[in-house]
Design a protein around this motif. Structure first.
Motif, mmCIF file in Angstrom:
data_model
loop_
_atom_site.group_PDB
_atom_site.id
_atom_site.type_symbol
_atom_site.label_atom_id
_atom_site.label_comp_id
_atom_site.label_asym_id
_atom_site.label_seq_id
_atom_site.Cartn_x
_atom_site.Cartn_y
_atom_site.Cartn_z
ATOM 1 N N LEU A 176 0.831 -1.197 0.000
ATOM 2 C CA LEU A 176 0.000 0.000 0.000
ATOM 3 C C LEU A 176 0.874 1.259 0.000
ATOM 4 C CD1 LEU A 176 -2.734 1.397 0.107
ATOM 5 C CD2 LEU A 176 -2.776 1.022 2.585
ATOM 6 N N GLN A 177 1.961 1.202 0.746
ATOM 7 C CA GLN A 177 2.909 2.321 0.771
ATOM 8 C C GLN A 177 3.477 2.563 -0.630
ATOM 9 O OE1 GLN A 177 3.595 4.217 3.385
ATOM 10 N NE2 GLN A 177 5.742 4.782 3.462
ATOM 11 N N ARG A 178 3.895 1.503 -1.283
ATOM 12 C CA ARG A 178 4.451 1.620 -2.637
ATOM 13 C C ARG A 178 3.384 2.090 -3.624
ATOM 14 N NH1 ARG A 178 5.222 -2.840 -6.135
ATOM 15 N NH2 ARG A 178 5.117 -4.240 -4.326
ATOM 16 N N ALA A 179 2.157 1.619 -3.443
ATOM 17 C CA ALA A 179 1.059 2.037 -4.317
ATOM 18 C C ALA A 179 0.821 3.545 -4.209
ATOM 19 C CB ALA A 179 -0.214 1.279 -3.944
ATOM 20 N N LEU A 180 0.864 4.071 -3.003
ATOM 21 C CA LEU A 180 0.660 5.508 -2.808
ATOM 22 C C LEU A 180 1.757 6.320 -3.486
ATOM 23 C CD1 LEU A 180 -0.529 5.571 0.920
ATOM 24 C CD2 LEU A 180 -1.771 6.567 -1.015
ATOM 25 N N HIS A 281 10.859 9.800 12.327
ATOM 26 C CA HIS A 281 12.201 10.273 11.991
ATOM 27 C C HIS A 281 12.552 9.969 10.538
ATOM 28 C CE1 HIS A 281 13.028 11.425 16.050
ATOM 29 N NE2 HIS A 281 12.877 10.209 16.518
ATOM 30 N N GLN A 282 11.942 8.931 9.977
ATOM 31 C CA GLN A 282 12.110 8.601 8.559
ATOM 32 C C GLN A 282 10.741 8.328 7.974
ATOM 33 O OE1 GLN A 282 14.926 5.439 7.478
ATOM 34 N NE2 GLN A 282 13.632 4.877 5.746
ATOM 35 N N PHE A 283 10.443 8.987 6.864
ATOM 36 C CA PHE A 283 9.155 8.769 6.211
ATOM 37 C C PHE A 283 9.289 9.057 4.724
ATOM 38 C CE2 PHE A 283 9.323 13.155 7.566
ATOM 39 C CZ PHE A 283 8.793 13.873 6.507
ATOM 40 N N ASP A 284 8.322 8.592 3.957
ATOM 41 C CA ASP A 284 8.330 8.772 2.503
ATOM 42 C C ASP A 284 7.451 9.954 2.113
ATOM 43 O OD1 ASP A 284 10.012 6.599 1.917
ATOM 44 O OD2 ASP A 284 8.337 5.212 2.115
#
Length: 423
Positions: A176-180, A281-284
């Motif tokens: 889902l993350q990659r899809a977004l 601290h880390q996000f896309d």
């Protein structure tokens, strides 16, 4: 960075405008102007000393040619004093110039006329709201509980590997993350933005170019061995593509989009409001950046706002838009619109995007100029926006789309992730 000529010509107006940021700028502005006067006076003194030294050098040469060695040697002592004086004046000039540059770095951008005075986010203006906030069933969960229930995000595993604020996405959560990411990039490229892949580390000059340094130095991850910083947003490397560039007026508009991970120390962030995906601290994030002619930049800003609106409409998430007040406005921004999505399970609004016009502030730091129709160099305008930041969008989807027997995937994302439900 504000332009010295503009400060000199609009001193009182700038001091008044900066009060919107709760900044009493009288002393700062006066210090900058005094340093500039000192710089100019020192430069004049240096120029005169060098001119006298050059004249004296010619006289010494002529005396030697005429066989007047004694007179020539007498003048050489004076010449030595002038060289020493010019060396000291050069050092003084460099010192004053550095002090002036550092003083200019401390002054934030002038707010746009539409920005209201205010002390904090409580004073931001809601200018738009759209979407229906769903009514959830009684046992509805916040996203961090949903992540655990369906094993799609593991916060504890992230703590083991790196520390708090570094989640591990698993299975359908990772997909889902990659899809977004792919969906956001496709929407941006369809709108005319050119996709670029950029470094995730930048040098000090890049940090100063877009204004993260020195303002947010403590919020950035720094690697002293290499003198490099992990990027807090793609805005930094993408905008620095144009550092020290002179454009042709016909090249406008320039529009780029990029996906990158983002790294922020978020020092001092604790409590329930930062739980789960709320602050990491880390996000896309997928970013859009524009370089515009000054006459077109606010039209472009409005277009960016409409673009983000359309994405949120397709995701069918309830959202609102805030115009930030002076007290909440970013250091480099002249005008910022924040997008917030409503988290039904948390019963609060979560910021998911900031869309900003920096006018000439970044361009002056970057030395980003264009040639106008008369061949004269002018500063361009820069803009950027999140389109979009993933963590809170994902949190909004998980919470607002949850049902008693799983989480429905927004229809527009199904072709990207290959499934329509989690659970």
């Amino acid at each position: 960075m504000l332009q010295l000529n503009a400060i000199r010509e609009n001193k009182d107006a700038f001091i008044s405008a900066l009060k919107k940021r709760n900044l009493q700028a009288d002393t700062i502005i006066e210090n900058v102007l005094q340093l500039d006067e000192n710089r100019k006076a020192t430069q004049t003194q240096l120029d005169n000393t060098l001119a006298e030294a050059n004249k004296l050098s010619k006289e010494i040469g002529d005396l030697f040619k005429s066989g007047k060695a004694k007179e020539a040697n007498d003048l050489k002592e004076k010449s030595a004093h002038l060289k020493e004086a010019s060396k000291q004046l050069t050092d003084d000039l460099n010192s004053i110039s550095t002090e002036l540059q550092n003083a200019l770095y401390q002054i934030p951008n002038i707010p746009h006329a539409s920005v209201v005075a205010g002390k904090s986010e409580e004073d931001n203006e809601e200018v738009f709201k759209e979407g229906t906030i769903p009514t959830l069933f009684e046992a509805a969960l916040p996203h961090w509980e949903l992540a655990k229930k369906y094993d799609i995000i593991d916060f504890e595993l992230g703590v083991k590997i790196a520390g708090a604020g570094f989640p591990v996405y698993k299975g359908k959560g990772a997909r889902l993350q990659r899809a977004l990411i792919n969906y956001f990039l496709d929407k941006n490229t369809e709108a005319g933005y050119t996709e670029v892949q950029v470094p995730h580390l930048v040098n000090e000059a890049s940090g100063y170019g877009t204004g993260q340094l020195p303002d947010k130095e403590g919020q950035m991850y720094y690697m002293p061995e290499d003198d490099l910083y992990l990027i807090p947003t793609a805005e930094v490397p993408v905008t620095n593509i144009f550092r020290d560039v002179i454009l042709n007026e016909k090249e406008f508009p320039i529009t780029y989009t990029a996906y990158t991970p983002c790294f922020r120390r978020e020092a001092g962030s604790y409590g329930a409001h930062v739980r789960g995906l709320n602050r990491l601290h880390q996000f896309d994030k997928v970013e859009i950046v524009r370089v515009e002619h000054p006459d077109k930049s606010y039209q472009a800003l409005n277009g960016m706002v409409e673009h983000v609106k359309n994405i949120l409409r397709e995701l069918k998430l309830p959202y609102r838009i805030l115009r930030l007040c002076g007290g909440d406005l970013g250091f480099t921004s002249a005008l910022t619109f924040d997008f917030e999505v409503f988290s039904t399970a948390q019963d609060r609004w979560l910021e998911i995007s900031s869309v900003s016009n920096f006018e000439t502030y970044q361009a002056n730091r970057l030395k980003l100029r264009y040639k106008d129709e008369n061949g004269k160099s002018q500063l361009a305008h820069t803009l950027n926006g999140s389109s979009l930041a993933l963590p809170r969008v994902l949190a909004g989807i998980l919470e607002n789309y949850q049902t008693e027997d799983g989480i429905t995937i927004p229809e527009v994302l199904v072709p990207y992730c290959g499934f329509d439900r989690i659970g």
